[in-house]
Design a protein around this motif. Structure first.
Motif, PDB file in Angstrom:
ATOM      1  N   PRO A  71       0.992  -1.033   0.063  1.00  0.00           N
ATOM      2  CA  PRO A  71       0.017  -0.205   0.128  1.00  0.00           C
ATOM      3  C   PRO A  71       0.834   1.302  -0.143  1.00  0.00           C
ATOM      4  CG  PRO A  71      -0.057  -0.795   2.260  1.00  0.00           C
ATOM      5  CD  PRO A  71       0.708  -1.885   1.332  1.00  0.00           C
ATOM      6  N   VAL A  72       0.229   2.153  -0.419  1.00  0.00           N
ATOM      7  CA  VAL A  72       1.125   3.828  -0.460  1.00  0.00           C
ATOM      8  C   VAL A  72       0.507   4.141   0.846  1.00  0.00           C
ATOM      9  CG1 VAL A  72       1.131   5.987  -1.548  1.00  0.00           C
ATOM     10  CG2 VAL A  72       0.888   3.984  -3.058  1.00  0.00           C
ATOM     11  N   GLU A  73       1.533   4.651   1.487  1.00  0.00           N
ATOM     12  CA  GLU A  73       1.205   5.295   2.980  1.00  0.00           C
ATOM     13  C   GLU A  73       1.835   6.581   2.833  1.00  0.00           C
ATOM     14  OE1 GLU A  73       3.474   2.895   6.008  1.00  0.00           O
ATOM     15  OE2 GLU A  73       2.512   1.159   5.411  1.00  0.00           O
ATOM     16  N   GLN A  74       1.066   7.480   3.758  1.00  0.00           N
ATOM     17  CA  GLN A  74       1.436   8.948   3.957  1.00  0.00           C
ATOM     18  C   GLN A  74       2.103   8.963   5.369  1.00  0.00           C
ATOM     19  OE1 GLN A  74       0.453  11.572   1.971  1.00  0.00           O
ATOM     20  NE2 GLN A  74      -0.290   9.760   0.422  1.00  0.00           N
ATOM     21  N   PRO A  75       2.725  10.204   5.471  1.00  0.00           N
ATOM     22  CA  PRO A  75       3.414  10.389   6.786  1.00  0.00           C
ATOM     23  C   PRO A  75       2.609  10.216   7.836  1.00  0.00           C
ATOM     24  CG  PRO A  75       4.202  11.834   5.075  1.00  0.00           C
ATOM     25  CD  PRO A  75       3.103  11.218   4.597  1.00  0.00           C
ATOM     26  N   THR A  76       3.077   9.580   9.009  1.00  0.00           N
ATOM     27  CA  THR A  76       1.957   9.542  10.322  1.00  0.00           C
ATOM     28  C   THR A  76       2.623  10.469  11.260  1.00  0.00           C
ATOM     29  OG1 THR A  76       3.270   7.539  10.894  1.00  0.00           O
ATOM     30  CG2 THR A  76       1.064   7.302   9.405  1.00  0.00           C
ATOM     31  N   ARG A  77       3.917  10.700  11.303  1.00  0.00           N
ATOM     32  CA  ARG A  77       4.730  11.472  12.447  1.00  0.00           C
ATOM     33  C   ARG A  77       5.208  13.083  11.910  1.00  0.00           C
ATOM     34  NH1 ARG A  77       6.754  13.518  16.340  1.00  0.00           N
ATOM     35  NH2 ARG A  77       8.585  13.299  17.273  1.00  0.00           N
ATOM     36  N   PHE A  78       4.724  14.056  12.377  1.00  0.00           N
ATOM     37  CA  PHE A  78       5.117  15.096  11.912  1.00  0.00           C
ATOM     38  C   PHE A  78       5.595  16.011  13.186  1.00  0.00           C
ATOM     39  CE2 PHE A  78       1.807  14.074   8.949  1.00  0.00           C
ATOM     40  CZ  PHE A  78       2.251  14.614   7.904  1.00  0.00           C
ATOM     41  N   GLU A  79       6.702  16.858  13.043  1.00  0.00           N
ATOM     42  CA  GLU A  79       7.290  17.413  14.071  1.00  0.00           C
ATOM     43  C   GLU A  79       7.171  18.945  13.777  1.00  0.00           C
ATOM     44  OE1 GLU A  79      11.301  15.909  14.159  1.00  0.00           O
ATOM     45  OE2 GLU A  79      11.852  16.639  12.009  1.00  0.00           O
ATOM     46  N   LEU A  80       7.316  19.672  14.868  1.00  0.00           N
ATOM     47  CA  LEU A  80       7.395  21.156  14.937  1.00  0.00           C
ATOM     48  C   LEU A  80       8.690  21.612  15.681  1.00  0.00           C
ATOM     49  CD1 LEU A  80       6.462  24.116  14.573  1.00  0.00           C
ATOM     50  CD2 LEU A  80       5.144  23.687  16.837  1.00  0.00           C
ATOM     51  N   VAL A  81       9.654  22.077  14.796  1.00  0.00           N
ATOM     52  CA  VAL A  81      11.078  22.502  15.463  1.00  0.00           C
ATOM     53  C   VAL A  81      11.175  23.942  15.763  1.00  0.00           C
ATOM     54  CG1 VAL A  81      13.310  22.045  15.218  1.00  0.00           C
ATOM     55  CG2 VAL A  81      12.020  20.364  14.629  1.00  0.00           C
ATOM     56  N   VAL A  82      11.538  24.512  16.722  1.00  0.00           N
ATOM     57  CA  VAL A  82      11.594  25.881  16.848  1.00  0.00           C
ATOM     58  C   VAL A  82      12.990  26.181  17.109  1.00  0.00           C
ATOM     59  CG1 VAL A  82      10.998  27.940  18.061  1.00  0.00           C
ATOM     60  CG2 VAL A  82       9.192  26.124  17.587  1.00  0.00           C
ATOM     61  N   ASN A  83      13.743  27.045  16.561  1.00  0.00           N
ATOM     62  CA  ASN A  83      15.056  27.441  16.824  1.00  0.00           C
ATOM     63  C   ASN A  83      15.015  28.905  17.466  1.00  0.00           C
ATOM     64  OD1 ASN A  83      17.686  28.291  16.648  1.00  0.00           O
ATOM     65  ND2 ASN A  83      18.260  27.085  15.077  1.00  0.00           N
ATOM     66  N   LEU A  84      15.151  28.844  18.954  1.00  0.00           N
ATOM     67  CA  LEU A  84      14.999  29.961  19.505  1.00  0.00           C
ATOM     68  C   LEU A  84      16.460  30.890  19.274  1.00  0.00           C
ATOM     69  CD1 LEU A  84      13.566  29.236  22.888  1.00  0.00           C
ATOM     70  CD2 LEU A  84      12.389  30.387  20.856  1.00  0.00           C
ATOM     71  N   LYS A  85      17.389  30.388  19.152  1.00  0.00           N
ATOM     72  CA  LYS A  85      18.793  31.094  18.791  1.00  0.00           C
ATOM     73  C   LYS A  85      18.533  31.930  17.565  1.00  0.00           C
ATOM     74  CE  LYS A  85      21.570  27.530  18.887  1.00  0.00           C
ATOM     75  NZ  LYS A  85      22.800  26.529  18.622  1.00  0.00           N
ATOM     76  N   THR A  86      17.977  31.508  16.433  1.00  0.00           N
ATOM     77  CA  THR A  86      17.699  32.167  15.221  1.00  0.00           C
ATOM     78  C   THR A  86      16.609  33.439  15.608  1.00  0.00           C
ATOM     79  OG1 THR A  86      18.246  30.419  14.012  1.00  0.00           O
ATOM     80  CG2 THR A  86      16.894  31.800  12.900  1.00  0.00           C
ATOM     81  N   ALA A  87      15.441  32.711  16.257  1.00  0.00           N
ATOM     82  CA  ALA A  87      14.453  33.743  16.832  1.00  0.00           C
ATOM     83  C   ALA A  87      15.308  35.246  17.436  1.00  0.00           C
ATOM     84  CB  ALA A  87      13.358  33.167  17.572  1.00  0.00           C
ATOM     85  N   LYS A  88      16.130  34.861  18.135  1.00  0.00           N
ATOM     86  CA  LYS A  88      16.669  35.967  18.982  1.00  0.00           C
ATOM     87  C   LYS A  88      17.686  36.856  18.020  1.00  0.00           C
ATOM     88  CE  LYS A  88      19.937  36.906  22.833  1.00  0.00           C
ATOM     89  NZ  LYS A  88      20.974  36.408  23.776  1.00  0.00           N
ATOM     90  N   THR A  89      18.285  36.203  17.119  1.00  0.00           N
ATOM     91  CA  THR A  89      19.188  36.831  15.933  1.00  0.00           C
ATOM     92  C   THR A  89      18.300  37.566  15.198  1.00  0.00           C
ATOM     93  OG1 THR A  89      20.559  34.994  15.992  1.00  0.00           O
ATOM     94  CG2 THR A  89      20.549  36.551  14.083  1.00  0.00           C
TER      95      THR A  89
END
Length: 107
Positions: A71-89
């Protein structure tokens, strides 16, 4: 800026991230690897999970399964990644409500 994930942008992620930060342009990316490379924020399928699932497909094929029968499968695990160092910059503040939802926060 929203960066579309495709083979070109993934290969050039370091340069894209550097240019976004140099121009102080907040950007959102489709894979966590962009945020880990210095991008501000990424939301998309987990590459590690996709690789594990691909390995399971290869295992089934090596054991005799016909690729067309799988079967063709879709992704089931998604992730949210936040970079606070870049936010500060960039001089940006990420709301606490977003940080609480994040799977990974780079400090």
């Amino acid at each position: 800026m929203i960066v579309i994930s495709d083979p070109f942008t993934v290969r050039q992620r370091l340069r894209i991230v550097q240019l976004a930060v140099q121009t102080r342009l907040p950007a959102v990316y489709g894979f966590g690897e962009f945020a880990r490379a210095g991008g501000l924020l990424a939301y998309g399928p987990s590459v590690a999970d996709l690789a594990r699932r691909a390995a399971a497909y290869v295992d089934k094929i090596l054991k005799g399964a016909k690729p067309g029968d799988l079967p063709v499968e879709q992704p089931t695990r998604f992730e949210l990644v936040v970079n606070l160092k870049t936010a500060k910059t960039l001089g940006r503040t990420i709301p606490q409500s977003v940080l609480i939802l994040a799977d990974e926060v780079i400090r």
